[in-house]
Structure formats: C-alpha cells, structure tokens
Design a protein around this motif. Structure first.
Motif: not given
Length: 405
Positions: A242, A246-247, A250, A252, A255-256, A267, A286, A295, A298
């Motif tokens: 990440t 990304e932060y 969202e 996650q 990541v998904d 991660r 991360d 989050l 993370h």
C-alpha cells in the motif's frame, strides 16, 4: 518504448544525501500561502513590472489571474474533498500545474532574463519588461504541452543491474519489474493502464512489484482503470504494498482488489523466491501513514514482514516511501524498492520533496549493506504534467557478486 541505454551496475550508486530537518514546519503552511504566491507573483511580473500595458490588457490579465486565484482552491476542494467531483478535480489539477510552471518561470526569467537584457543594453525598461512577459508565456506554453505529453505517454523502461553481495549464484539474473504510483484518477486512463501492462509483459520478469499509490479514489470507483493489472505476467510472483493514497480512499478495498486481480499483497509479511538452489526473501510493509489512518490492522512493521525468515538470506523489501530505508538499513535489508517521490514531477518541486525524503530517484546506498531504489513513478498525481521528471517502468536485474559478464 524502452530505454536502450547500457545497463548500469549498482556500484555506481550515488551516496545518499543527508535529509534536512529544517523547513519541514513550513510544509503545513503551504496550502494557505501557495495559491496566493502562485497567482500573484506571475500577475505582477507579467503585467505590472514596467510593461505599461494598455488599461484593457492590464484589466483583462488581472481578471484572469484573479479567476485562477479563487477558482483553483474551489475546484481542488470540490474535486479532492468530500464531494470527489472528477470534473472539478481535472480543472483544479490543471490550474495547479499551470500556475506552478508559470510561477517558476516568472521568477527565473523575471530576474535572470531581465538582468541579461539590461547588461546587453537591449531597449528601454518597458521593452525589456515586455520581452520578459512574452518569454515567460512562451516558455510556460512549451513546457505545458511537453509536460502533458510526457505525463500521458507510456513510460520508458529504465534498466539497471543491482549487485547484492549476499545474493546466491542461483538467483543471479533474477529480473524484477517495478511499477508504482499509477494514480488512476479523474482522467480516465484505462487504455494507458493496458498499454503499461503490455509493456511490463515484454520484460519477461520473474517478479513484478507495485509499490503503492495505485489510484486516487476507491477501488470500486477506479476499478476499470486498475483492471488491466490483472493481465500482468510474472514467472514467479506479482507483489503489492500500500501507498499513502490508498489510506485516503478505503485501503482495504484496494488490498482486496489487488488480491482479486492475482497480486500478492505483502502486508507486513514475506514470501520466498527460490531459484537455482538459492532463496530470496521478498517482503513488504504497509505505508508509513497506515498507522495514523485509523484503519484497524494496518501499520508498517518490518519485524512482522521478516518474522520467520532466515536472517542469513538476502532480503528484497517493498516500502512505498523512501524514508522507510532508515528502518530497513537497521534491519539488515539488502534492497528496498520505493516510489512516492515522482522524481519531483514538475521541476523544481524536487527541492520540496528532498525536505521530506532521503532520496529523490535512482539507486542510493544507506549504511553498510542496504541499497534503495526510488522510482520516479509510472503515472502522475494531480496536475497532468511531468517536467524534467520523466515517468518510468523499471527493470532491475539482480546480480550475485562477481557474476556480471
């Protein structure tokens, strides 16, 4: 689309510049003072520094600068704030890039060219002032067109050999492709994304890495632009960590999505790349901003990333920001791959980047063992311009000691 220059060895790595600690506090005030400076300085240099333009010209020019001064922050807030309006973001980003270039060259040519013309005895004060105006406008126009073309093109491939003293002979010649900072965003770059992935696939890489800042916006919103990443091929693995952006949207979800596209999100964990009887630890953390994002689960942890790894094995670490290299060097990492800096993206912004990061671009050495490669990035953030900071796709060929031809 590839750079045909000769491969360069890691022995030529530049020593890491010292990271300055001063002036960092000024960064927090930039959002307040930057718009005023970016628009008022060019306005003065181009309209009121002795040109004596006819009143209609001066009024029209002033109105344009005033429109930019008030319009840019509004467009940026609407585009990148809660509303996330892509059209507003495109306008705000373009105004930001254009004003930065205009400001830079108003200052440089407003001083240097004016002094040169005065020393050469060219014309009177008014004539020299008008020459400066047209020179600034001409330079800015050329750089904006060129910078836009550079930003939107598929990056050239930058190739280099990196010798790692602890790398086993069986891993000699391992090919690592690096992309980073794709920043899919308000400008739809789905076709550009597909062409980037096609270029990566020509490199026959064993390992393909993406070191973060995939996009500006949520995975759901930018899915179409990111989808071509699923077509990337690697003989061993595709890995991802990440980035700070990304932060903002969202993390996650990204990541998904990367896992769904067949990439391995590292991660704070590692995997092993084995070849010819030798093993390389490929680890990832991360982004350093993850912990402050709030989050759950993370946060950057090198100890977690290397947990269970044989300390005798060489380590390739993915970390979005170069500043993580201090911890990497303390932890005995052999090579860290990073992005984040964009190489400054629009010159001379690189001076501000150096305040926050230990490296701007390229290969640098940190401590006795650790090498850091900082990519200038594959895409661009915000302003769709790259001036004297070309984007890149990187191919690093890992070399064991004394194994280079």
């Amino acid at each position: 689309m590839t750079d045909t220059s000769e491969t360069r060895p890691a022995d030529d790595a530049a020593p890491a510049p010292a990271r300055p600690n001063r002036l960092r506090r000024l960064m927090r005030y930039l959002p307040l003072i930057a718009p005023v400076l970016l628009w008022t300085v060019p306005c003065w240099v181009l309209l009121y520094a002795g040109q004596n333009w006819p009143l209609p010209v001066a009024l029209a020019g002033t109105a344009l600068f005033a429109l930019g001064l008030f319009g840019m922050p509004v467009a940026m807030m609407r585009g990148h704030g809660r509303r996330q309006q892509d059209r507003a973001a495109i306008v705000g980003d373009a105004l930001l890039g254009g004003s930065w270039i205009l400001f830079t060259w108003s200052v440089l040519l407003g001083v240097v060219l004016r002094l040169a013309l005065t020393a050469a005895g060219v014309g009177d004060g008014q004539e020299r002032a008008r020459i400066v105006t047209w020179a600034v406008l001409g330079t800015a126009a050329v750089l904006l067109v060129w910078g836009y073309t550079e930003a939107r093109r598929v990056p050239r491939v930058r190739r280099l050999d990196v010798e790692l003293p602890r790398l086993g002979a069986g891993l000699d010649g391992t090919r690592v492709a690096l992309i980073t900072d794709t920043h899919y965003g308000p400008l739809d770059r789905a076709r550009w994304s597909a062409r980037v992935c096609e270029t990566v696939n020509t490199l026959d890489a064993d390992l393909v890495c993406h070191t973060g800042d995939i996009a500006d916006g949520t995975a759901e919103r930018r899915r179409a632009q990111a989808a071509p990443l699923g077509t990337v091929r690697a003989t061993r693995a595709r890995v991802y960590v990440t980035g700070n952006h990304e932060y903002y949207s969202e993390a996650q979800g990204w990541v998904d999505l990367m896992a769904e596209l067949g990439w391995e999100p590292l991660r704070n964990r590692h995997l092993l790349l084995e070849r010819g009887g030798d093993t390389l630890v490929v680890a990832g953390v991360d982004d350093v901003t993850a912990e402050s994002s709030g989050l759950s689960g993370h946060g950057a942890s090198l100890a977690g990333a290397l947990d269970g790894a044989d300390p005798r094995l060489p380590v390739l670490l993915l970390a979005h920001q170069p500043k993580f290299v201090d911890e990497a060097a303390a932890g005995g990492v052999d090579l860290q791959l990073s992005g984040h800096t964009h190489g400054g993206q629009i010159w001379p912004f690189h001076h501000l980047v150096r305040i926050d990061q230990p490296a701007l671009a390229g290969l640098t050495r940190h401590g006795a063992r650790t090498l850091l490669y900082t990519s200038r990035g594959t895409g661009f953030w915000g302003p769709p311009f790259r001036v004297f900071a070309p984007s890149e796709i990187t191919l690093l060929v890992l070399r064991a000691p004394r194994s280079r031809p």
